[in-house]
Design a protein around this motif. Structure first.
Motif, PDB file in Angstrom:
ATOM      1  N   GLU A 122       0.828  -1.212   0.000  1.00 24.60           N
ATOM      2  CA  GLU A 122       0.000   0.000   0.000  1.00 24.60           C
ATOM      3  C   GLU A 122       0.858   1.255   0.000  1.00 24.60           C
ATOM      4  O   GLU A 122       0.368   2.356   0.285  1.00 24.60           O
ATOM      5  N   GLY A 123       2.146   1.108  -0.328  1.00 29.21           N
ATOM      6  CA  GLY A 123       3.024   2.262  -0.454  1.00 29.21           C
ATOM      7  C   GLY A 123       3.638   2.761   0.836  1.00 29.21           C
ATOM      8  O   GLY A 123       4.303   3.803   0.847  1.00 29.21           O
ATOM      9  N   ASN A 124       3.462   2.037   1.929  1.00 27.76           N
ATOM     10  CA  ASN A 124       4.058   2.448   3.204  1.00 27.76           C
ATOM     11  C   ASN A 124       5.533   2.053   3.239  1.00 27.76           C
ATOM     12  O   ASN A 124       5.899   0.951   2.806  1.00 27.76           O
ATOM     13  N   GLN A 125       6.359   2.923   3.789  1.00 28.26           N
ATOM     14  CA  GLN A 125       7.774   2.615   3.936  1.00 28.26           C
ATOM     15  C   GLN A 125       8.291   3.207   5.252  1.00 28.26           C
ATOM     16  O   GLN A 125       9.063   4.165   5.262  1.00 28.26           O
ATOM     17  N   PRO A 126       7.878   2.619   6.376  1.00 27.57           N
ATOM     18  CA  PRO A 126       8.331   3.145   7.664  1.00 27.57           C
ATOM     19  C   PRO A 126       9.836   2.952   7.849  1.00 27.57           C
ATOM     20  O   PRO A 126      10.386   1.917   7.487  1.00 27.57           O
ATOM     21  N   ILE A 127      10.482   3.967   8.391  1.00 29.88           N
ATOM     22  CA  ILE A 127      11.918   3.926   8.642  1.00 29.88           C
ATOM     23  C   ILE A 127      12.147   4.118  10.140  1.00 29.88           C
ATOM     24  O   ILE A 127      11.770   5.147  10.708  1.00 29.88           O
ATOM     25  N   ASP A 128      12.753   3.130  10.774  1.00 31.13           N
ATOM     26  CA  ASP A 128      13.105   3.214  12.203  1.00 31.13           C
ATOM     27  C   ASP A 128      11.901   3.565  13.072  1.00 31.13           C
ATOM     28  O   ASP A 128      11.944   4.478  13.907  1.00 31.13           O
ATOM     29  N   VAL A 129      10.816   2.807  12.865  1.00 29.77           N
ATOM     30  CA  VAL A 129       9.576   3.029  13.604  1.00 29.77           C
ATOM     31  C   VAL A 129       9.279   1.816  14.473  1.00 29.77           C
ATOM     32  O   VAL A 129       9.275   0.684  13.978  1.00 29.77           O
ATOM     33  N   PRO A 130       9.023   1.986  15.785  1.00 28.14           N
ATOM     34  CA  PRO A 130       8.640   0.847  16.621  1.00 28.14           C
ATOM     35  C   PRO A 130       7.328   0.235  16.138  1.00 28.14           C
ATOM     36  O   PRO A 130       6.417   0.951  15.719  1.00 28.14           O
TER      37      PRO A 130
END
Length: 215
Positions: A93-101
């Motif tokens: 769905e286009g999400n790209q979390p970076i360094d997220v708990p």
């Protein structure tokens, strides 16, 4: 006994996910345990929501999540999931979390509570390559393993839970000649053996076998 087996849909531009296709091929009963199959989206957070809804509905005795690890040559039960999303690519769905708990109130990491060494041994006994893995990565596979163990700890009375990665199948490596592949039948055979080990070792201590690596 009831085991919830969840597998991801295709991602990363692939048209097929061998994890999902192999789970579809599993028998509905393995070693006397009812196998409840679930397709989950390769989407951060949503995958955990889908898993949680199904788990609370069916109340399984164990949870096994399954995902693709292109480049690996064996079925690899995972030892640990870390409380961190760090996506190299976007999810479906286009999400790209970076360094997220993953969970603000969760542990820094959860170790698998499935008999991972017995699972690897049983898979090899079935004639399918297997090894314990010490990193599930930081994409949605690690995410769902963490979510499963968090769910177990918080809402499911600490039922055994964990994750196993599977390789590409041959049709996925036609244009990736440097990547290993395994037949879908062998992946399904390996998953069946893993589930048999889960039933056999339910309530017992895992095997004490060498499963570590030097790097």
């Amino acid at each position: 006994m009831k085991i919830l087996v969840a597998a991801f849909d295709p991602f990363g531009g692939e048209k097929i996910n061998p994890a999902l296709e192999a789970v579809k091929k599993l028998e509905d009963t393995i070693a006397g345990a009812e196998i409840v199959k679930l397709e989950i989206p390769t989407v951060f957070q949503k995958s955990g929501e889908v898993l949680r809804k199904k788990a609370l509905e069916v109340k399984p005795d164990m949870i096994l999540c399954v995902g693709q690890a292109g480049g690996r040559f064996a079925l690899t039960p995972e030892r640990v999931a870390i409380n961190q999303d760090d996506a190299r690519i976007k999810d479906n769905e286009g999400n790209q979390p970076i360094d997220v708990p993953i969970k603000e109130d969760g542990a820094p990491a959860y170790f698998a509570t499935l008999p991972i060494k017995a699972m690897a041994a049983k898979i090899k006994e079935a004639g399918v390559p297997s090894a314990v893995s010490n990193s599930a990565g930081t994409f949605v596979c690690n995410h769902i393993m963490y979510q499963a163990l968090y769910l177990s700890a918080k809402e499911l009375n600490n039922i055994p839970a964990g994750f196993i990665h599977v390789p590409y199948i041959p049709e996925q490596v036609v244009d990736k000649p440097e990547k290993p592949a395994m037949s879908l039948d062998d992946i399904a055979k390996g998953l069946t053996a893993a589930l048999e080990a889960m039933v056999e070792y339910a309530g017992k201590e895992d095997l004490k076998l060498v499963g570590g690596t030097t790097h």
